[in-house]
Write an enzyme that holds these catalytic residues in place. Structure first.
Site, PDB file in Angstrom:
ATOM      1  N   CYS A 478       0.837  -1.205   0.000  1.00 24.75           N
ATOM      2  CA  CYS A 478       0.000   0.000   0.000  1.00 24.75           C
ATOM      3  C   CYS A 478       0.876   1.261   0.000  1.00 24.75           C
ATOM      4  O   CYS A 478       1.469   1.595  -1.019  1.00 24.75           O
ATOM      5  CB  CYS A 478      -0.972  -0.027   1.184  1.00 24.75           C
ATOM      6  SG  CYS A 478      -2.360   1.120   1.009  1.00 24.75           S
ATOM      7  N   HIS A 610      -3.443  -5.168  -0.157  1.00 26.32           N
ATOM      8  CA  HIS A 610      -2.946  -5.748   1.094  1.00 26.32           C
ATOM      9  C   HIS A 610      -2.966  -7.274   1.000  1.00 26.32           C
ATOM     10  O   HIS A 610      -3.950  -7.913   1.380  1.00 26.32           O
ATOM     11  CB  HIS A 610      -3.802  -5.289   2.273  1.00 26.32           C
ATOM     12  CG  HIS A 610      -3.638  -3.850   2.632  1.00 26.32           C
ATOM     13  ND1 HIS A 610      -2.767  -3.421   3.625  1.00 26.32           N
ATOM     14  CD2 HIS A 610      -4.218  -2.730   2.131  1.00 26.32           C
ATOM     15  CE1 HIS A 610      -2.828  -2.104   3.715  1.00 26.32           C
ATOM     16  NE2 HIS A 610      -3.699  -1.659   2.819  1.00 26.32           N
ATOM     17  N   GLU A 612      -1.577  -9.382   2.814  1.00 25.32           N
ATOM     18  CA  GLU A 612      -1.570 -10.037   4.132  1.00 25.32           C
ATOM     19  C   GLU A 612      -2.956 -10.460   4.597  1.00 25.32           C
ATOM     20  O   GLU A 612      -3.104 -11.393   5.401  1.00 25.32           O
ATOM     21  CB  GLU A 612      -0.930  -9.112   5.185  1.00 25.32           C
ATOM     22  CG  GLU A 612      -1.723  -7.882   5.563  1.00 25.32           C
ATOM     23  CD  GLU A 612      -1.437  -6.664   4.699  1.00 25.32           C
ATOM     24  OE1 GLU A 612      -1.636  -5.541   5.181  1.00 25.32           O
ATOM     25  OE2 GLU A 612      -1.008  -6.856   3.547  1.00 25.32           O
TER      26      GLU A 612
END
Length: 644
Positions: A478, A610, A612
């Site tokens: 990001c 993102h 993750e």
């Protein structure tokens, strides 16, 4: 005669259940004690829950916050998964915010983003990772959401002129919300996986009540849960209470008084725990278990020791060792791998430990837990961030790194580096600046995660330049990708004032404004106005990202207001920074993934999204996996070089 009537009047409430009219065919009783009629919507949901034989497990916490309710709830979900049930989850947060989107990471930890764009509590990340499902924004309920819902109903006249009160109107709305979420189908894994589930409704819903029992802000939810058990029935809903058993003195002694008072508080509010999950540094002694059972009225067999273990993936295994799966099935009248088993005639065989260790879920889980404790080598990753005083601010990043480390058989060690300490202009002390740089240089790889605000930006840009020039494996996320583009504009394209329009106003258009505000964004309203949720990214053939994902299109989750300026893309690519992932939608082309050729750098990659948030223990995020693989190769090559 009147005296006799008065003396027997107290018996009338006891007779009401027997005097109440029989329910209509196919419709559940309006109230289990006939004290009041349920709203039609709630009545239908209660009937559907009972007809579907859906079960609800409520996890509460006492003594202190952060005791481990989220991991406990997620681990219970793993047990039901292992037994073949479809599981969903709901997190209740008593704060007044509508969602977690506007909350500071310093105060509340990370904001976890779902496929549908919901900005939620970080515990939903635990649920998704443990249950391997993709939840929805309704899976996170806050006081702000429920009051907003009730007020909207009042404004359109749904309450027919009644005085709207916490009980019954808010409590009824909470029950409706829980039962709706409990029956909403959830997809397996995340949206970027081919497996999307069967679309069938869940069979078990795990509900976590945030905060600590006794908090004034959670009272409406406690009352709603009490009523919910009355409405759906004892066999449909159970309570699991997580409490603390500290160890004090010399010789060490386990103290039960905090848990005793916590259960007493719980019972004073109308809730009775069916299971006690006791957190502590060591397993519960038999004497401690007996004492807790005596003072809490919880059977000793239903008191589970959740002591410290080597890694959180051992928690479900620890529950299995203490027979919790069988006890849950017996309490909720669920058969072991058979539905509708009658425990009243089945004898004691169902109270014995269930052999779910042979299920594929538990075999994989055991292998996962063992892999964490038995790595082949160590990998040191530096996280250059700004929210380092809050341990949960980068929780999903840490989990994604952990998943990748397990997959590559490495022991993960994270070095936290304050971004502002890497910039001479931002660092308060020169000594801190030098120490941070020395720490960064010792790391095997670097991660620059997302964030908001100008503080630490120059430090992140400096760290990225070092990673690029020293060929140290790097992953930007990001804002980390935006910082990588700004660094390249400054030090390769020679645009000295290149920056983000988020932080500097007087940038030359399409020259110095490397990062710009998205045209469809909202500068006034903060909550829920970013580019949120799962979006498609098309990956370029032959790129590192394409190789890691193994396909040309992926769905990943976003949370940002600013983007790379498309006007500078051609110049950047001419100088070697390749935009290999792009998103095309109604608002225009977005730059999603950027990387350097492998011939130039072993692993220099950054994503606007993102990754993750979609990483799972059994399915690590490809971008994090690529980072850890690159680090392992680099360390191995260095060792071989030294040996020769």
């Amino acid at each position: 005669m009147w005296r006799r009537f008065v003396s027997l009047a107290f018996l009338l409430p006891l007779a009401r259940p027997f005097l109440a009219p029989a329910p209509r065919l196919g419709i559940a009783p309006t109230h289990r004690h006939g004290l009041r009629s349920l709203p039609p919507a709630l009545e239908r949901l209660v009937a559907e829950t009972n007809e579907s034989d859906r079960k609800i497990v409520v996890v509460t916490g006492g003594v202190l916050s952060g005791i481990g309710k989220g991991v406990t709830a997620s681990s219970i979900g793993v047990l039901f998964r292992a037994m073949g049930y479809r599981v969903t989850a709901l997190k209740i947060d008593p704060y007044l915010n509508v969602d977690a989107g506007t909350m500071s990471p310093f105060e509340h930890g990370e904001v976890f983003v779902l496929d549908d764009g919901g900005e939620t509590d970080l515990d939903l990340g635990n649920y998704e990772r443990f249950l391997s499902v993709s939840l929805t924004k309704d899976s996170n309920l806050s006081t702000g959401k429920i009051y907003q819902s009730v007020i909207e109903r009042e404004r359109i006249g749904e309450y027919l002129g009644k005085t709207v009160q916490v009980v019954p109107h808010v409590s009824d709305a909470i029950q409706e919300w829980i039962l709706k979420v409990a029956k909403t189908p959830v997809s397996q894994f995340s949206a970027n996986e081919s497996s999307k589930g069967t679309g069938e409704p869940p069979e078990v819903c795990i509900v976590e009540l945030g905060g600590t029992l006794g908090d004034i802000e959670s009272m409406p939810f406690v009352e709603a849960l009490r009523q919910l058990q009355e409405n759906v029935g004892y066999k449909t809903l159970c309570f699991c209470h997580v409490s603390l058993v500290p160890v004090l003195g010399e010789p060490p002694e386990q103290k039960t008084k905090p848990t005793q008072h916590s259960v007493k508080q719980m019972m004073s509010m109308g809730l009775r725990p069916d299971f006690l999950c006791c957190r502590g540094s060591a397993p519960l002694d038999s004497g401690t278990t007996s004492k807790l059972s005596m003072f809490t009225s919880v059977p000793s067999g239903a008191i589970v020791s959740l002591h410290d273990v080597s890694n959180i993936y051992r928690v479900p295994l620890m529950m299995i060792e203490q027979n919790l799966p069988s006890m849950l099935l017996q309490r909720l009248r669920m058969g072991p791998f058979q539905k509708g088993l009658d425990y009243s005639v089945a004898g004691t065989v169902h109270a014995q430990k269930m052999a779910i260790e042979d299920s594929q879920v538990i075999r994989d889980w055991t292998k996962l837990a063992d892999s964490v404790d038995d790595p082949e080598s160590e990998c040191v990753i530096g996280i250059v961030g700004k929210y380092l005083t809050q341990g949960d601010a980068y929780l999903s990043v840490v989990k994604a790194l952990t998943h990748a480390a397990i997959a590559t058989k490495q022991r993960l060690r994270i070095e936290w580096i304050e971004a502002s300490s890497l910039s001479a202009s931002e660092s308060e002390e020169q000594g801190n600046n030098a120490a941070s740089w020395e720490l960064l240089k010792q790391c095997d790889g670097l991660v620059v995660p997302g964030g908001f605000g100008l503080r630490g930006m120059e430090g992140k840009i400096s760290a990225i330049r070092y990673a690029r020039e020293s060929k140290k494996p790097f992953l930007g996320i990001c804002l980390g990708m935006q910082a990588a583009v700004i660094e390249y504009c400054r030090n390769v394209l020679g645009i000295e004032r290149a920056h983000s329009a988020e932080f500097v106003d007087d940038l030359a258009k399409d020259e110095e404004d490397a990062v710009i505000f998205m045209p469809e964004g909202d500068r006034e309203k903060m909550g829920g106005t970013m580019r949120l949720g799962a979006r498609e990214t098309v990956l370029k053939e032959g790129s590192t990202a394409r190789r890691l994902y193994g396909k040309d299109t992926v769905m990943e989750r976003h949370r940002h207001r600013y983007e790379v300026n498309p006007s500078l893309v051609s110049r950047l690519e001419e100088e070697g920074l390749h935009f290999v992932g792009r998103n095309t939608d109604a608002s225009g082309e977005r730059m999603e993934v950027v990387e350097l050729n492998k011939e130039v750098h072993p692993y220099f990659l950054a994503a606007q999204y993102h990754p993750e948030f979609t990483s799972r223990p059994e399915l690590p995020s490809p971008l994090f996996l690529g980072l850890l693989q690159a680090c392992k190769s680099r360390v191995g090559a260095e060792k071989e070089s030294v040996a020769s």
